[in-house]
Design an enzyme around this catalytic site. Structure first.
Site, mmCIF file in Angstrom:
data_model
loop_
_atom_site.group_PDB
_atom_site.id
_atom_site.type_symbol
_atom_site.label_atom_id
_atom_site.label_comp_id
_atom_site.label_asym_id
_atom_site.label_seq_id
_atom_site.Cartn_x
_atom_site.Cartn_y
_atom_site.Cartn_z
ATOM 1 N N SER A 178 0.856 -1.178 0.000
ATOM 2 C CA SER A 178 0.000 0.000 0.000
ATOM 3 C C SER A 178 0.900 1.238 0.000
ATOM 4 C CB SER A 178 -0.853 -0.007 1.272
ATOM 5 O OG SER A 178 -1.399 1.268 1.534
ATOM 6 N N TYR A 233 -2.205 -1.580 10.690
ATOM 7 C CA TYR A 233 -2.184 -1.807 9.235
ATOM 8 C C TYR A 233 -0.966 -1.171 8.571
ATOM 9 C CZ TYR A 233 -3.647 -1.804 4.355
ATOM 10 O OH TYR A 233 -3.706 -1.989 2.993
HETATM 11 P P1 NAP Z 1 -10.810 -7.434 0.437
HETATM 12 O O1 NAP Z 1 -11.781 -7.252 -0.660
HETATM 13 O O2 NAP Z 1 -11.238 -7.363 1.848
HETATM 14 O O3 NAP Z 1 -10.038 -8.814 0.170
HETATM 15 C C1 NAP Z 1 -9.141 -9.319 1.091
HETATM 16 C C2 NAP Z 1 -8.940 -10.777 0.776
HETATM 17 O O4 NAP Z 1 -7.989 -11.309 1.719
HETATM 18 C C3 NAP Z 1 -10.220 -11.591 0.919
HETATM 19 O O5 NAP Z 1 -10.239 -12.594 -0.059
HETATM 20 C C4 NAP Z 1 -10.053 -12.204 2.302
HETATM 21 O O6 NAP Z 1 -10.768 -13.399 2.477
HETATM 22 C C5 NAP Z 1 -8.565 -12.475 2.264
HETATM 23 N N1 NAP Z 1 -8.016 -12.790 3.567
HETATM 24 C C6 NAP Z 1 -8.021 -12.055 4.703
HETATM 25 N N2 NAP Z 1 -7.417 -12.733 5.695
HETATM 26 C C7 NAP Z 1 -7.002 -13.914 5.155
HETATM 27 C C8 NAP Z 1 -6.335 -15.037 5.655
HETATM 28 N N3 NAP Z 1 -5.948 -15.129 6.949
HETATM 29 N N4 NAP Z 1 -6.056 -16.059 4.813
HETATM 30 C C9 NAP Z 1 -6.425 -15.998 3.537
HETATM 31 N N5 NAP Z 1 -7.104 -14.985 3.003
HETATM 32 C C10 NAP Z 1 -7.391 -13.950 3.816
HETATM 33 O O7 NAP Z 1 -9.634 -6.358 0.359
HETATM 34 P P2 NAP Z 1 -8.756 -5.776 -0.851
HETATM 35 O O8 NAP Z 1 -8.894 -4.307 -0.789
HETATM 36 O O9 NAP Z 1 -9.028 -6.500 -2.117
HETATM 37 O O10 NAP Z 1 -7.311 -6.139 -0.294
HETATM 38 C C11 NAP Z 1 -6.388 -6.960 -0.993
HETATM 39 C C12 NAP Z 1 -4.993 -6.502 -0.632
HETATM 40 O O11 NAP Z 1 -4.812 -5.168 -1.132
HETATM 41 C C13 NAP Z 1 -4.723 -6.414 0.869
HETATM 42 O O12 NAP Z 1 -3.413 -6.865 1.151
HETATM 43 C C14 NAP Z 1 -4.843 -4.926 1.162
HETATM 44 O O13 NAP Z 1 -4.108 -4.534 2.301
HETATM 45 C C15 NAP Z 1 -4.269 -4.341 -0.121
HETATM 46 N N6 NAP Z 1 -4.604 -2.936 -0.379
HETATM 47 C C16 NAP Z 1 -5.887 -2.561 -0.616
HETATM 48 C C17 NAP Z 1 -6.157 -1.230 -0.879
HETATM 49 C C18 NAP Z 1 -7.541 -0.749 -1.183
HETATM 50 O O14 NAP Z 1 -7.722 0.459 -1.373
HETATM 51 N N7 NAP Z 1 -8.546 -1.614 -1.244
HETATM 52 C C19 NAP Z 1 -5.129 -0.281 -0.899
HETATM 53 C C20 NAP Z 1 -3.830 -0.690 -0.648
HETATM 54 C C21 NAP Z 1 -3.584 -2.037 -0.406
HETATM 55 P P3 NAP Z 1 -12.288 -13.412 3.090
HETATM 56 O O15 NAP Z 1 -13.210 -13.105 1.950
HETATM 57 O O16 NAP Z 1 -12.423 -14.812 3.606
HETATM 58 O O17 NAP Z 1 -12.336 -12.367 4.169
#
Ligand code: NAP
Length: 255
Positions: free
Chosen positions: A154, A178
């Site tokens: 991020s 985070y």
């Molecule tokens: P999201 O829609 O909440 O997806 C997160 C995913 O991670 C879900 O599939 C969740 O599974 C899975 N997960 C969480 N804990 C886990 C575990 N212990 N084992 C296996 N899977 C697990 O969020 P996202 O925004 O797509 O995030 C994806 C990545 O991008 C993350 O690393 C996040 O920090 C990063 N990121 C996101 C943003 C943003 O603006 N969205 C910005 C910067 C970085 P479940 O469905 O079972 O919960």
């Protein structure tokens, strides 16, 4: 016919049942890769894999909770038995620790009053989970002619950006969970890259931008597909591509 012509390219994406991970899986499948949908909930993983297959991709669900060594080991065993190797590992699974909140609600991560158990949970997934999965998959990655590891980080990970009181992230609330977990992921990215450089394994961190997903209660302005673009680019780098780097779609991000 050379090995390259017949080599089936296999990609594992953790947390691929939704959000950025799912979009990255879709884009890798569009590029002809066999995509393994890592999901801690087998039903959600199976649904995502089925949707990808319905769209013409080659996708399979793999049960994988990055905080559960039993599932991590079993996933590696199954991938080894089924495919014999792995070309791409995308460490995407991540949690904010604050539930589904917008940035304004992240006050519970303020360092001076943070719940240490929450910090531990966040590091368990966002940092220790990456080590667990990477190390379990390394033997399979070493059997690929062009292994790539992408850690989904991020902009908040950037110490340069977040320590500038006049910088673009001045509105970001202080976080002991985070944000430091993603800075630790940056450090890990460099250390793995340094270890694996001699083996031709390229390891980079990606900053997807502010993406509309469950993790921020859909406040992001980018689509998951837009956020996944840099992840996919780093997953498909040529042999002359960078390693130990940190990139967004706009270019390098300062550490
Ligand atoms: P999201 O829609 O909440 O997806 C997160 C995913 O991670 C879900 O599939 C969740 O599974 C899975 N997960 C969480 N804990 C886990 C575990 N212990 N084992 C296996 N899977 C697990 O969020 P996202 O925004 O797509 O995030 C994806 C990545 O991008 C993350 O690393 C996040 O920090 C990063 N990121 C996101 C943003 C943003 O603006 N969205 C910005 C910067 C970085 P479940 O469905 O079972 O919960």
């Amino acid at each position: 016919m050379g090995e390259q012509a017949t080599h089936q390219r296999i990609a594992l994406v953790t947390g691929a049942n939704k959000g950025i991970g799912r979009a990255a899986a879709e884009q890798l499948a569009e590029r002809g890769m066999t995509v393994l949908i890592g999901a801690r909930d087998p039903r959600r993983g199976a649904e995502a894999a089925a949707a990808l297959r319905a769209a013409g991709g080659d996708a399979h669900a793999v049960t994988l909770d990055v905080t559960d060594q039993v599932t991590v080991r079993e996933a590696a065993r199954r991938i080894g038995a089924g495919f014999g190797h792995l070309d791409v590992l995308i460490n995407n699974a991540g949690i904010t620790g604050s539930g589904q909140v917008s940035p304004e609600d992240a006050y519970d991560q303020v360092p001076g009053s943070v719940d240490l158990d929450m910090v531990r949970r966040v590091f368990e997934t966002n940092v220790f989970g990456v080590i667990a999965v990477t190390n379990a998959m390394l033997p399979l990655l070493r059997r690929s002619p062009a292994p790539r590891i992408v850690n989904v980080s991020s902009h908040a990970a950037s110490l340069s950006l977040t320590s500038d009181p006049d910088g673009p992230f001045r509105a970001l609330l202080p976080s002991a969970a985070y944000t430091p977990s993603k800075s630790a992921l940056s450090a890990l990215t460099v250390q793995y890259a340094n270890e694996l450089r001699k083996d031709g394994i390229l390891v980079n961190a990606a900053a997807p931008g502010y993406v509309d997903t469950d993790s921020n209660n859909h406040t992001g302005h980018l689509t998951p597909a837009q956020g996944a673009a840099v992840v996919v680019r780093l997953a498909t780098l040529g042999a002359d591509g960078p390693t130990a780097g940190f990139f967004s779609e706009d270019g390098p991000v300062p550490w």
